[in-house]
Design a protein around this motif. Structure first.
Motif, PDB file in Angstrom:
ATOM      1  N   GLN A   5       2.412  79.485  53.921  1.00 55.60           N
ATOM      2  CA  GLN A   5       3.241  78.280  54.073  1.00 55.60           C
ATOM      3  C   GLN A   5       3.486  78.167  55.363  1.00 55.60           C
ATOM      4  OE1 GLN A   5       6.645  78.980  51.139  1.00 55.60           O
ATOM      5  NE2 GLN A   5       5.349  78.720  49.491  1.00 55.60           N
ATOM      6  N   VAL A   6       4.208  79.091  56.023  1.00 54.50           N
ATOM      7  CA  VAL A   6       4.578  79.092  57.636  1.00 54.50           C
ATOM      8  C   VAL A   6       3.285  78.229  58.216  1.00 54.50           C
ATOM      9  CG1 VAL A   6       5.222  79.963  59.614  1.00 54.50           C
ATOM     10  CG2 VAL A   6       6.593  80.537  57.483  1.00 54.50           C
ATOM     11  N   GLY A   7       1.985  79.089  58.066  1.00 54.25           N
ATOM     12  CA  GLY A   7       0.904  78.465  58.806  1.00 54.25           C
ATOM     13  C   GLY A   7       0.465  77.202  58.360  1.00 54.25           C
TER      14      GLY A   7
ATOM     15  N   PHE B  72      11.361  73.820  63.796  1.00 55.75           N
ATOM     16  CA  PHE B  72      10.569  74.713  62.550  1.00 55.75           C
ATOM     17  C   PHE B  72      10.576  76.094  62.970  1.00 55.75           C
ATOM     18  CE2 PHE B  72       6.724  76.320  60.116  1.00 55.75           C
ATOM     19  CZ  PHE B  72       7.264  76.353  58.898  1.00 55.75           C
ATOM     20  N   ALA B  73       9.627  76.119  64.234  1.00 54.71           N
ATOM     21  CA  ALA B  73       9.071  77.330  64.568  1.00 54.71           C
ATOM     22  C   ALA B  73      10.209  78.313  65.124  1.00 54.71           C
ATOM     23  CB  ALA B  73       8.192  77.148  65.777  1.00 54.71           C
ATOM     24  N   SER B  74      11.690  77.970  65.409  1.00 52.07           N
ATOM     25  CA  SER B  74      12.654  78.855  65.835  1.00 52.07           C
ATOM     26  C   SER B  74      12.992  79.607  64.549  1.00 52.07           C
ATOM     27  CB  SER B  74      13.665  77.855  66.668  1.00 52.07           C
ATOM     28  OG  SER B  74      13.302  77.380  67.583  1.00 52.07           O
TER      29      SER B  74
ATOM     30  N   GLN C  18       0.163  71.628  60.359  1.00 52.05           N
ATOM     31  CA  GLN C  18       0.376  70.150  60.121  1.00 52.05           C
ATOM     32  C   GLN C  18       1.092  69.534  61.479  1.00 52.05           C
ATOM     33  OE1 GLN C  18       2.866  69.254  56.685  1.00 52.05           O
ATOM     34  NE2 GLN C  18       3.443  67.526  57.626  1.00 52.05           N
ATOM     35  N   ILE C  19       2.139  70.279  61.939  1.00 53.48           N
ATOM     36  CA  ILE C  19       2.780  69.828  62.892  1.00 53.48           C
ATOM     37  C   ILE C  19       1.851  69.946  64.320  1.00 53.48           C
ATOM     38  CG2 ILE C  19       4.742  70.356  64.566  1.00 53.48           C
ATOM     39  CD1 ILE C  19       6.044  71.591  62.297  1.00 53.48           C
TER      40      ILE C  19
ATOM     41  N   ALA D 258      -1.320  69.621  64.563  1.00 56.24           N
ATOM     42  CA  ALA D 258      -2.260  68.580  64.465  1.00 56.24           C
ATOM     43  C   ALA D 258      -1.851  67.211  64.739  1.00 56.24           C
ATOM     44  CB  ALA D 258      -2.848  68.474  62.750  1.00 56.24           C
ATOM     45  N   THR D 259      -0.559  66.828  64.479  1.00 58.43           N
ATOM     46  CA  THR D 259       0.013  65.719  64.667  1.00 58.43           C
ATOM     47  C   THR D 259       0.352  65.543  66.205  1.00 58.43           C
ATOM     48  OG1 THR D 259       1.155  65.494  62.842  1.00 58.43           O
ATOM     49  CG2 THR D 259       2.048  64.023  64.475  1.00 58.43           C
ATOM     50  N   LEU D 260       0.586  66.770  66.696  1.00 61.34           N
ATOM     51  CA  LEU D 260       0.967  66.981  68.180  1.00 61.34           C
ATOM     52  C   LEU D 260      -0.163  66.741  68.930  1.00 61.34           C
ATOM     53  CD1 LEU D 260       2.629  67.666  70.704  1.00 61.34           C
ATOM     54  CD2 LEU D 260       2.558  70.034  70.318  1.00 61.34           C
ATOM     55  N   ASN D 261      -1.502  67.404  68.377  1.00 61.53           N
ATOM     56  CA  ASN D 261      -2.655  67.191  69.314  1.00 61.53           C
ATOM     57  C   ASN D 261      -3.325  65.921  69.315  1.00 61.53           C
ATOM     58  OD1 ASN D 261      -2.784  70.005  69.978  1.00 61.53           O
ATOM     59  ND2 ASN D 261      -3.757  70.498  68.026  1.00 61.53           N
TER      60      ASN D 261
END
Length: 243
Positions: free
Chosen positions: A27-29, A86-88, A34-35, A37-40
């Protein structure tokens, strides 16, 4: 006498533990994918806009840089903010390989835009040739940098250094294209910067193999610009005071 598991049988709780943690990692992966991909996508937009610097004289860069900031860098910052939040919640070094290249690209677009005269503020207007520090980049992106006191998302020293090698390559290309646009002064400015940058790298005790290899490549960027300057000098196209 209490019943016990038959010999050679695995305790079911072990399997349940592994299953729960395995599902969490999936789920984390998925969320990180998703995040990022948007950033890229935002990074691609920003990099696409920045390619126009190679056909735009420095005297006319201001409108382009404004567009880069609004259309490219601003969305990048928003996505990095979502990633940071999210990553924190999870161990930094367990997952940072999923976003480190993207963050490096964000930093390089900001550094390049600022060097060209963008990213100015009321207190500090943009100026050609300005190199942002890692702390200034962190303030722009609104995330911590080089964290040592807690396990959370941040911009690392390695990401900043790698971004510097990226802009040295881009600027060496700009040095050649500036000649075709008749902007010799910009070529000379780039030459001085990449030389200073490479000299600064030589003072660092680099232990990261990736960073060291990328820094070693900067000397080729320097040589490329030096060849351009040498050719201009032979043609007497560089004024003495500039030289």
């Amino acid at each position: 006498m209490a019943a016990s598991n038959p010999p050679n049988m695995i305790d079911p709780s072990i399997i349940e533990y592994l299953k729960a943690h395995g599902e969490e990692e999936i789920q984390v992966g998925d969320k990180l994918h998703q995040i990022t991909a948007t950033l890229n996508r935002h990074i691609s937009t920003c990099q696409g806009l920045l390619t126009r610097i190679h056909s735009t004289p420095s005297s006319k860069l201001a409108p382009l840089l404004k567009q880069v900031e609004e259309t490219g860098i601003k969305p990048e910052i928003e996505s990095v903010g979502e990633l940071s939040e999210f990553a924190s919640n999870y161990p930094y070094y367990k997952y940072n390989h999923r976003w480190t290249r993207s963050v490096q690209n964000v930093v390089s677009t900001i550094l390049l835009t600022a060097w060209l005269g963008g990213m100015g503020t009321e207190s500090r207007p943009g100026e050609l040739g300005r190199l942002l520090t890692i702390e200034e980049v962190g303030e722009i992106v609104k995330v911590p940098v080089n964290l040592k006191d807690r396990d959370a998302f941040h911009i690392s020293i390695e990401e900043y250094l790698l971004a510097l090698t990226d802009i040295s390559e881009e600027l060496s290309r700009l040095a050649m294209n500036s000649v075709t646009m008749g902007d010799i002064a910009l070529t000379v400015r780039v030459s001085g910067f990449v030389k200073d940058l490479f000299a600064g790298f030589q003072l660092l005790n680099l232990k990261n193999d990736i960073v060291r290899k990328r820094v070693d490549a900067v000397k080729y960027h320097v040589k490329k610009v030096e060849d351009v300057i040498y050719d201009l000098s032979l043609r007497n196209l560089i004024p003495r005071q500039t030289e």
